[in-house]
Each structure stands twice: as C-alpha cells, then as structure tokens.
Design a protein around this motif. Structure first.
Motif, PDB file in Angstrom:
ATOM      1  N   ARG A 315       0.805  -1.223   0.000  1.00 46.55           N
ATOM      2  CA  ARG A 315       0.000   0.000   0.000  1.00 46.55           C
ATOM      3  C   ARG A 315       0.844   1.282   0.000  1.00 46.55           C
ATOM      4  O   ARG A 315       0.431   2.275  -0.609  1.00 46.55           O
ATOM      5  N   ALA A 340      -2.653   3.104   6.340  1.00 43.82           N
ATOM      6  CA  ALA A 340      -3.213   1.768   6.608  1.00 43.82           C
ATOM      7  C   ALA A 340      -4.706   1.777   6.919  1.00 43.82           C
ATOM      8  O   ALA A 340      -5.193   0.955   7.685  1.00 43.82           O
ATOM      9  N   LEU A 358      -6.722   6.609  -0.322  1.00 44.01           N
ATOM     10  CA  LEU A 358      -7.342   7.747   0.358  1.00 44.01           C
ATOM     11  C   LEU A 358      -6.449   8.978   0.297  1.00 44.01           C
ATOM     12  O   LEU A 358      -6.923  10.078   0.034  1.00 44.01           O
TER      13      LEU A 358
END
Ligand code: NAP
Ligand code: SF4
Length: 673
Positions: A315, A340, A358
């Motif tokens: 990520r 996270a 995000l």
C-alpha cells in the motif's frame, strides 16, 4: 557507493544472474484494474510509475492459473497467448522505466468466490458462501501443470519472474494444514504429504522456466488459525522450497479468515517482522519481510536489525509512487505515507470497485487524473484547511495558481487532527505532515487563525473554494445542554476531562473511535502488547502461532455505546476493518445498546426507552458522536452577495462523508479550475 540515508535499504541485492537495485519490493495488490476496461494499459502506466519511482522489484496482483483458481468470477487469469500479449504491455512499460517485475500466480482455492472453486477437501471457509469441490488426484496434477503453464506464459510475456502465492489461506496453504486438508492420499495425512503440492509446483515451475527467472515463494510463516502450521513445519517447508529452486521466500502473515488484524492501522509499524527474523539463517536464499512497513526509516530499521534481506511494502506504493526516489535522497518528509486505513484500496476491492488510495486519489487512475500546469494562473482562495482544502490548495498550487489557504484555527488538518488522537491511528499525523510540507514547497499562502469573511473574500479572487468542513450534529434530547454532555470534538481535540462512566450517543465510525479512545487511553501499543491483546504468541509455542487465550486488558473506563437503529452496531464500518473495531470494543468491555429512544439527560444519568420500557443509565459524562452537518454558513453568505463559490468535502455533503471523498473532491476540483 552506499546510501548515506538508508544504507541497508539501498544495498543492491545480488541474485546471481541478476541484481535488484535495492531491498524494497512492491508487494502484490489486486487493484481491480485487472478486470477493468482498458485495464492492461492502465496497469502498464500504474506499474511503470512505480518502477520510475525506483522500487527494486514489483510483484503484480494475483493472476489465476486456471478458472478454478479465480478469486471471483471472470477475474484475471493467464492461460493463453492472447494473455501474453496483454501482459507484455505491463512488462514493456516497466522495463522501459528500468524496473523489474514478477507476476504473482494465485490460486484462490476455497477462498474463490464462485461455484467452481476447489480445495484439498470439500470444506467451506467461514468467510465464503461457496463450498469447494475436492480436487481429485488428476485434478491436483492438472492444477500443478496449470501453475507451470502460467509461469511459462509469464516468462513469455517478459516478466522477470513469478511469485507463487503460498500463504494467506489460499489453495497452496490449504494443502499444508489439517483443518483444510483431510485427504488420505499422498497429498494429505503426514506433513511430508501435505507439503507435496507446493514442492511439486515450485520444482516443476523451476524446471520449466530455467535457472535465470525469479521464483519468489510466498510462504505462510504465521497462519494465525487454530491448528495451523507449527514453526518446525514452516521451517521444513522453507528448506524444501529452497531445495527445489526458489530464488527468494516472501513472508505471509495470517489467513484471511484469521481473527487477528495483520495490516490494519492499529497493527504497530513493523509488527510482524519478528516472524521473518525467526527464519533468518534457516535457509540460504534471501528472505522478504512484510506488513505495516510504511516509511523508509522502518524499512531501514528492519533490515539493519537483521529481520530480513528485503522488505515488501504494498500500500505505501499506492500512496506514493516515488517513495524510493524520495528515500534515496533522504527526503522522507516529502513522502505521502500510507496510513493503513484500507478505505480506498482493500475496501474498494471488496466492493468490486477499482482500488485507489485515500491519501493519493491518483493511484490506479494514472491515465485519468493528471496535473497540467495552467496556462492562465488565477488567484484562488481556499477556505478551510481540512483534508479537502489541503488537497485542493496544494493541487491548485502545483498547477501554478496563486493560492491563499484560510484556516480559522491555529493548525491545519481538520478532522484528521482528531483522528490521529485515536489509539492505533497515530499514522494519520503523517498526512498532516505531508500536506504541511507541500504547502511550504509549493508556496501556498497559509493563513492560520484567519477567518475568511465577506470583507476579505468578495471581489478579491478569481475563484473561491469553500472547504469549511462540518460541524458536529447537535442532538435534540431533553437535557442536552447539561454540562455532563460533551461533543467528540471536546473530548478528542479540546481534551476536556471525561469521567469514569460514559455513554456515547451515536455508533458510527467516530462513536467507535471514541469508545476505543476512552477505554484504551492514548498510549501507543507496543508490538508485544498488540500481539498479546490479539492472542498472538511471539514464542510460537503452538500451531498457527496463537496463544491459548488473548491477554485481558483492563479498560480505563466503563463505556456504553448507543444507537437508535436496530441491529448490530458498526454495520456501516469499513468492510476490511469493521470487524476489528467491533472486536476491539468487545475486548474493552464496551456495552452496546441498539434500538433505543433517548428520553432525557440528567446531571448524572441518561434515560431511554428500550423495547418499550424505560431504562436509566448512570453516567459521569455523555459524549455525542451523532454525525455531522455541513458548515456552509460562509458559503451561503458569499453566494447571497453574488460571489460564485465551489463547495467541496464535508461543506458540500456531510452525510456519509469521509476523508477519502474529501481529498478526492479537492483534487478533482483543482484539476478543473
Ligand atoms: P455517522 O457514521 O453518520 O454516525 C452517526 C451516528 O449517530 C449513527 O450511529 C446514528 O445512529 C447517530 N445519530 C445520527 N443522528 C442522530 C441524532 N439526531 N440523535 C442521536 N443520534 C444520532 O457519523 P460519524 O461517526 O461522525 O462518522 C463520520 C464519517 O467518518 C463517516 O463517513 C464514517 O464512515 C467516517 N469514519 C469512519 C471511521 C472508521 O471506519 N473507523 C472512523 C471515523 C470516521 P442512529 O441514527 O441509529 O442513532
Ligand atoms: Fe494506505 Fe489507506 Fe491509501 Fe490504502 S487507502 S494505500 S491503506 S492510505
């Protein structure tokens, strides 16, 4: 020459016939582009940008070797030469960017969300509604051949290697442990037999692809399920996998059905690298460690302390394609850090949407969202420095606009200033740090402690962006003005004192967060505390690495979480994290009540109707977490004076608002202005 900032991270890794430029691997992630229209072109761009960003090795999202191995119906597989042509778009783009890339071969086994799924035994997983068909011996041989065919096709497509997915509870992993393998033939029973399937796969793939092609084997080093593998079995498997020709072993932590958080935000940074460390020295090939490594500092630390030869981060490369480029010059403060949250990556995948990030809405939309410098720079006011105002003002500045960013309080961050107070959400601070740095770098004129008014806005700007966010919703209950009533802002931001017995009104994301904050306190959990709380045994005494029972943690307060709707609390929380929040408050003894009607608040209690009877709960404080309403006062005032405004984030739509939407709103508006 060794890198002065992160010498271990930037030490090349010699694999004999080839060398990796550094010790960072971009771990496998399903992005949803695999099945999207124009997906291969989009993946080519996505991976090429990460290769340009300097990551040592990329592993693609999982590709099935056949239909039975699909993760979901019609998900990506590589079985034909047509597939080779499509995949070569990715490998061509990555190689042009001087990168190296392996394709992950993933057979979903009983996790396949479709009726064709297969497994060693016909035992349904607790997280799937499909019961798998038991593979016959012929079926096993055919599946091994399909792995081999898939690897050969990957090689033909130009990949530098394959990663064979042997962990997380997928097919290979299911062969290894007795709860999912009840076979009585040579693929079941003794461990020797249960190991046969992965060993035959790696052996036959190696024979088919020749020596100069990477085979990374992702080995489940900690199953986190009852009766999972024992440590000695894990070591045996690693030795045998090395013996049949794997190039490197990557670490897998936890089956998907495990009830232990492994990658969510409350997992301490680097909280599972100790598992790989146990394996160091047991095999001669390089070992890769993983899970919650999200900064170059943590990666360096893990490597310097001998926990692994290489680190996998997945990520973090969604959040920032240039992570390694920035680390190379010691510029960590400019890295957009993955927090996270799972909100735009994993949660999207579970909702069958394309993944993004995000904190970086451009992720997986590289062909769609691009910063183009404006040919006619404007003077723009952005009012409110929460997530939407921050993303909008910085993107506008990148495009060459002159931006004044108004913020009535003394700091930027908006709702993130509260989010980062929640135990386990400390990383949210990193987003504030990142934007703060961007503001400086891009010359956004930040005006703190400055209220925007009609006087300093109307007629002074070419464009006005309203990102004034939200106000906590006021509740209409008799006695709501009693001094025992606090808002979540009072608690999290203004740190007002809170008594021992607390009722929380409203059980959305913030109600849950406040419940954790009040019961756990603000101390960041150490790795050992986290592991004990979730029942993980660092000593690995038992199979699966689980403790007999999690350690009880004493809550700091007695908390009751209430909502008016019927049914389970927290139903709307994120797909991949909701269960963790529900489990976390259960562990802290939080009492939950749903289907209530609030009647009255007194100086030391709240009364409510519950199933047609009135109940009274004695409390010291009541914290209101009843959602938000848009803060649109200024927008309305300016509009009434004829000033055209653009409204984004919570000021536009507070219902179901989250930071993901707010940040994306900001960027999308900025690229249009
Ligand atoms: P929310 O999710 O809308 O929850 C508001 C809660 O307040 C609901 O439980 C609602 O339940 C109750 N409520 C609403 N109006 C009320 C009223 N007039 N009187 C009494 N109770 C009322 O809002 P939030 O918790 O503030 O979260 C805001 C956003 O941030 C959400 O999009 C959320 O997803 C996101 N967020 C997510 C997380 C996470 O996933 N961990 C954490 C923080 C924030 P009833 O109507 O049933 O009473
Ligand atoms: Fe990380 Fe959240 Fe972005 Fe996913 S959405 S990559 S978890 S910051």
């Amino acid at each position: 020459m060794s890198n002065q900032h992160f010498p271990h991270l930037f030490k090349p890794l010699d694999l004999g016939y080839t060398e990796l430029a550094n010790r960072a691997l971009m771990g496998s992630m399903h992005t949803g582009l695999e099945e999207a229209k124009g997906g291969f072109e989009r993946m080519a761009r996505f991976y090429a940008e990460r290769a340009e960003g300097g990551v040592g090795l990329i592993v693609t999202g999982g590709v099935a070797p056949d239909r039975n191995g699909w993760v979901s119906p019609f998900s990506i597989k590589l079985t034909t030469s047509r597939g080779v042509r499509q995949h070569s778009m990715i490998t061509g783009a990555v190689h042009e960017a001087n990168g190296k890339i392996c394709m992950q071969i993933l057979h979903a086994g009983r996790y396949g969300y479709h009726p064709l799924c297969v497994a060693p035994s016909a035992i349904k997983s607790p997280i799937s509604k499909f019961k798998p068909r038991e593979l016959s011996k012929r079926g096993i041989r055919r599946t091994i051949n399909h792995f081999v065919r898939c690897a050969k096709l990957a090689k033909a497509a130009g990949y530098d290697g394959v990663e064979i997915m042997g962990s997380e509870g997928y097919l290979i992993n299911e062969f290894l442990v007795t709860p999912t393998n009840k076979r009585t033939d040579e693929y079941g029973g003794s461990y020797e037999n249960r190991m046969r399937f992965p060993i035959e796969i790696v052996d036959q793939v190696r024979k088919a692809v020749g020596p100069e092609f990477m085979i990374v084997y992702r080995l489940s080093m900690l199953d986190l399920i009852p009766n999972g593998s024992s440590w000695s079995e894990v070591v045996q498997l690693a030795e045998r996998i090395e013996g049949v020709g794997a190039t490197m072993i990557n670490t897998g932590i936890g089956w998907h059905e495990a009830r232990v958080p492994t990658i969510a935000t409350m997992v301490p940074n680097g909280g599972f690298t100790w598992v790989t460390k146990r394996m160091m020295g047991q095999v001669g090939i390089p070992l890769i460690t993983t899970n919650r490594i999200n900064t170059p500092e943590i990666a360096e630390d893990v490597l310097a302390n001998g926990h692994a030869d290489m680190v996998s981060m997945a990520r973090p490369f969604l959040a920032d394609a240039d992570f390694m480029k920035k680390a190379l010059v010691g510029d960590s403060k400019r890295i957009n850090t993955c927090i996270a949250c799972n909100q735009a990556c994993l949660d999207h995948i579970f909702q069958q949407k394309t993944a993004s990030c995000l904190v970086n809405p451009r992720a997986c939309r590289e062909t769609e969202i691009n910063t183009v410098v404006s040919s006619s720079p404007k003077r723009i006011a952005v009012i409110g420095a929460g997530p939407s105002g921050l993303s909008c003002s910085t993107e506008l500045a990148k495009r060459g606009h002159q931006v004044d960013l108004f913020e009535a309080s003394d700091a930027i961050g908006g709702q993130f200033r509260m989010a980062c107070q929640i135990p386990g959400k400390e990383d949210f601070k990193e987003t504030i740090r990142y934007y703060s740095q961007l503001i400086q770098d891009l010359g956004v004129n930040l005006l703190l402690n400055t209220k925007a008014t009609k006087g300093n806005i109307v007629g002074k700007y070419d464009e006005v962006v309203i990102s004034t966010g939200v106000n906590p919703r006021k509740i209409k209950i008799e006695g709501a003005d009693n001094p025992i009533v606090l808002s979540y802002v009072d608690v999290l931001l203004h740190k007002k004192p809170v008594g021992q017995k607390v009722a929380i009104i409203g059980a959305g994301g913030i109600g849950f967060d406040v419940a954790e904050y009040l019961t756990k306190g603000t101390e960041e959990a150490t790795t050992t505390e986290f592991l004990e709380e979730w029942g993980v045994d660092e000593a690995y005494n038992d199979r699966g690495g689980l403790l007999k029972a999690p350690k009880k943690v004493l809550p700091k307060r007695e908390v009751t979480l209430m909502q008016r709707s019927e049914g389970k609390l927290g139903k709307k929380l994120g797909k991949t994290t909701g269960w963790i929040h529900r489990a976390a408050i259960r562990k802290m003894g939080v009492k939950t009540i749903s289907g209530v009607e609030y009647v009255r608040i007194g100086s030391n209690h709240i009364t409510y109707l519950d199933s047609y009877k009135t109940d009274l709960l004695s409390v010291d404080n009541i914290v209101i977490c009843a959602g938000q309403e848009p803060n649109r006062l200024l927008a309305d005032e300016l509009s009434s004076l004829g000033q055209h405004v653009h409204i984004i984030g919570g000021a536009h739509e507070a219902r179901e608002l989250d930071a993901k939407q707010a940040i994306e709103d900001g960027v999308r508006l900025a690229i249009r202005l």
